[in-house]
Write an enzyme that holds these catalytic residues in place. Structure first.
Site, PDB file in Angstrom:
ATOM      1  N   ASP A  89       0.865  -1.170   0.000  1.00  0.00           N
ATOM      2  CA  ASP A  89       0.000   0.000   0.000  1.00  0.00           C
ATOM      3  C   ASP A  89       0.905   1.223   0.000  1.00  0.00           C
ATOM      4  O   ASP A  89       2.065   1.141   0.397  1.00  0.00           O
ATOM      5  CB  ASP A  89      -0.882  -0.039   1.253  1.00  0.00           C
ATOM      6  CG  ASP A  89      -2.028   0.954   1.157  1.00  0.00           C
ATOM      7  OD1 ASP A  89      -2.209   1.565   0.087  1.00  0.00           O
ATOM      8  OD2 ASP A  89      -2.750   1.105   2.155  1.00  0.00           O
ATOM      9  N   ASP A 262      -7.423  -7.431   3.846  1.00  0.00           N
ATOM     10  CA  ASP A 262      -6.245  -7.333   4.697  1.00  0.00           C
ATOM     11  C   ASP A 262      -6.694  -6.731   6.014  1.00  0.00           C
ATOM     12  O   ASP A 262      -7.587  -5.881   6.037  1.00  0.00           O
ATOM     13  CB  ASP A 262      -5.167  -6.427   4.078  1.00  0.00           C
ATOM     14  CG  ASP A 262      -5.467  -4.958   4.291  1.00  0.00           C
ATOM     15  OD1 ASP A 262      -5.015  -4.389   5.298  1.00  0.00           O
ATOM     16  OD2 ASP A 262      -6.191  -4.379   3.466  1.00  0.00           O
ATOM     17  N   CYS A 300     -10.113 -26.203  17.444  1.00  0.00           N
ATOM     18  CA  CYS A 300      -9.092 -25.790  16.488  1.00  0.00           C
ATOM     19  C   CYS A 300      -8.096 -26.917  16.244  1.00  0.00           C
ATOM     20  O   CYS A 300      -7.722 -27.632  17.168  1.00  0.00           O
ATOM     21  CB  CYS A 300      -8.357 -24.564  17.027  1.00  0.00           C
ATOM     22  SG  CYS A 300      -7.090 -23.929  15.919  1.00  0.00           S
ATOM     23  N   CYS A 302      -5.039 -26.309  14.890  1.00  0.00           N
ATOM     24  CA  CYS A 302      -3.706 -25.738  14.646  1.00  0.00           C
ATOM     25  C   CYS A 302      -2.665 -26.365  15.576  1.00  0.00           C
ATOM     26  O   CYS A 302      -2.997 -26.979  16.584  1.00  0.00           O
ATOM     27  CB  CYS A 302      -3.729 -24.208  14.768  1.00  0.00           C
ATOM     28  SG  CYS A 302      -3.470 -23.534  16.418  1.00  0.00           S
ATOM     29  N   CYS A 305      -2.771 -25.274  19.351  1.00  0.00           N
ATOM     30  CA  CYS A 305      -3.847 -25.876  20.144  1.00  0.00           C
ATOM     31  C   CYS A 305      -3.545 -27.347  20.437  1.00  0.00           C
ATOM     32  O   CYS A 305      -4.031 -27.893  21.427  1.00  0.00           O
ATOM     33  CB  CYS A 305      -5.191 -25.699  19.446  1.00  0.00           C
ATOM     34  SG  CYS A 305      -5.747 -23.975  19.532  1.00  0.00           S
ATOM     35  N   HIS A 331      -2.320 -18.845  16.451  1.00  0.00           N
ATOM     36  CA  HIS A 331      -3.662 -19.445  16.526  1.00  0.00           C
ATOM     37  C   HIS A 331      -4.724 -18.535  15.899  1.00  0.00           C
ATOM     38  O   HIS A 331      -5.553 -18.982  15.100  1.00  0.00           O
ATOM     39  CB  HIS A 331      -4.038 -19.776  17.974  1.00  0.00           C
ATOM     40  CG  HIS A 331      -5.502 -19.959  18.135  1.00  0.00           C
ATOM     41  ND1 HIS A 331      -6.154 -21.107  17.750  1.00  0.00           N
ATOM     42  CD2 HIS A 331      -6.471 -19.086  18.531  1.00  0.00           C
ATOM     43  CE1 HIS A 331      -7.462 -20.938  17.925  1.00  0.00           C
ATOM     44  NE2 HIS A 331      -7.679 -19.726  18.402  1.00  0.00           N
TER      45      HIS A 331
END
Ligand SMILES: [Zn+2]
Length: 367
Positions: A89, A262, A300, A302, A305, A331
């Site tokens: 940006d 974003d 979760c 991930c 976790c 996470h």
């Protein structure tokens, strides 16, 4: 062709964006790497969360470490060690909002840099040159964003200047391995939003940011402005809602046909102690977390976790070990990436409405 729509479900779309650093699926959620890094997360960790692309701020990199330093490293990908697509940006927007503005006219925007206080001038031409030198895959134009609540005259002026600057950015853009995307303005005034979008579409950009929203305007006005832009952006071009990124907003925007997002939301929240879960958020710094042997989010999958419990993350926070920020950031970002990946899979089989409803019922939509 840099963008392809793979499937459509209602107004929601799943697509593929092709860049010089690979193809990425949409809906796409980009974490914010203002100075080239998503705070506390390594490039390897970012990939592991499901992150496919980043957005950096070219103005921040200009101030520190300087464009020469990035060029010497071999460009923004080599400098940051991120191998996937990078958006940049212009950064003018943030500086103006933070009160560093000295003056703004059709020629340029001038403000004091936030590190040394030097006066800096951004023109459409030097922003495009800066982004070319950094080597981003997708460069965003310099635009003029009026503040929330600006009167019609001010919004009209910013809309006109945004179109003027976009045209100059297009003229200055030379790098053919880099896409240049425009940013629609017009605040929440319907005819100005439409005029801004039409003017930019007529110039023929490879993608379109929807800018100047989520800055304090009433939420129903924001959605009307988003619809106003989406309706006028050609369906074969990506639509990028800039700076909007709570799970709730991302899902509502995907439903309306937005492709790219974003936001610093998941990572900034993480650094403030807020853990996002599929059942709502909680604060890891609360005292009762000391005895909680459950994972950050029981639903979760991930790595974090699977490896640590809430009591341990709370203990790290209590002990001033900043690794807790890394664990929660990982996470939270993984949750956002799972959400957009789930949305994409649902769109592909015509089940987005059911997917969104199931997610809303679980309570995550309150975030
Ligand atoms: Zn997790």
């Amino acid at each position: 062709m840099t963008f392809q729509v793979d499937s459509v479900d209602g107004r929601a779309r799943a697509g593929t964006l092709s860049t010089a650093h690979g193809e990425v699926p949409t809906p796409l959620f980009m974490p914010v790497a203002t100075a080239g890094s998503v705070r506390t997360l390594s490039p390897e960790e970012l990939s592991e969360t499901g992150t496919r692309a980043l957005i950096a701020n070219s103005y921040s990199l200009l101030v520190r470490p300087g464009v020469e330093a990035v060029e010497e490293a071999g460009g923004i990908h080599a400098f940051t060690r991120w191998r996937g697509p990078i958006f940049t940006d212009s950064g003018g927007f943030q500086m103006v909002r933070k009160g560093f503005l000295v003056r703004k006219d059709d020629r340029s925007v001038v403000f004091r840099d936030h590190v040394r206080g030097d006066v800096r001038e951004l023109t459409p031409e030097n922003v495009v040159e800066l982004e070319a030198r950094l080597g981003a895959d997708v460069a965003m134009v310099l635009d003029d964003c009026p503040p929330a609540g600006a009167d019609r005259e001010a919004v009209e002026d910013a809309t006109r200047r945004t179109a003027l600057w976009a045209e100059r950015c297009l003229q200055a853009h030379t790098r053919d391995d880099q896409q240049l995307w425009a940013i629609t303005q017009g605040g929440v005034i319907d005819d100005l939003r439409a005029a801004s979008t039409r003017d930019l579409v007529a110039m023929g950009f490879e993608g379109y940011g929807i800018g100047g929203l989520s800055i304090g305007e009433p939420v129903e006005d924001m959605w009307r402005a988003i619809d106003g832009s989406v309706d006028l952006i050609p369906s074969d071009r990506p639509r990028y809602l800039m700076g909007v990124g709570s799970p709730r907003e991302v899902m509502d925007a995907v439903e309306r046909g937005v492709d790219v997002f974003d936001s610093a939301f998941p990572t900034r929240n993480a650094r403030h102690g807020t853990v996002m879960t599929r059942e709502g958020r909680f604060d890891i710094t609360r005292g009762r977390m000391a005895g909680d042997r459950g994972p950050l989010d029981p639903r979760c999958d991930c790595r974090i976790c699977g490896e640590v419990d809430r009591a341990y993350v709370h203990h790290l926070w209590r002990s001033n070990d900043t690794r807790w920020m890394n664990l929660v950031s990982f996470h939270n970002l993984h949750l956002m990436q799972s959400l957009v990946a789930g949305a994409r899979a649902a769109i592909a089989v015509g089940a987005f409405a059911g997917f969104k409803e199931g997610w809303e019922r679980a309570g995550t939509s309150s975030q």
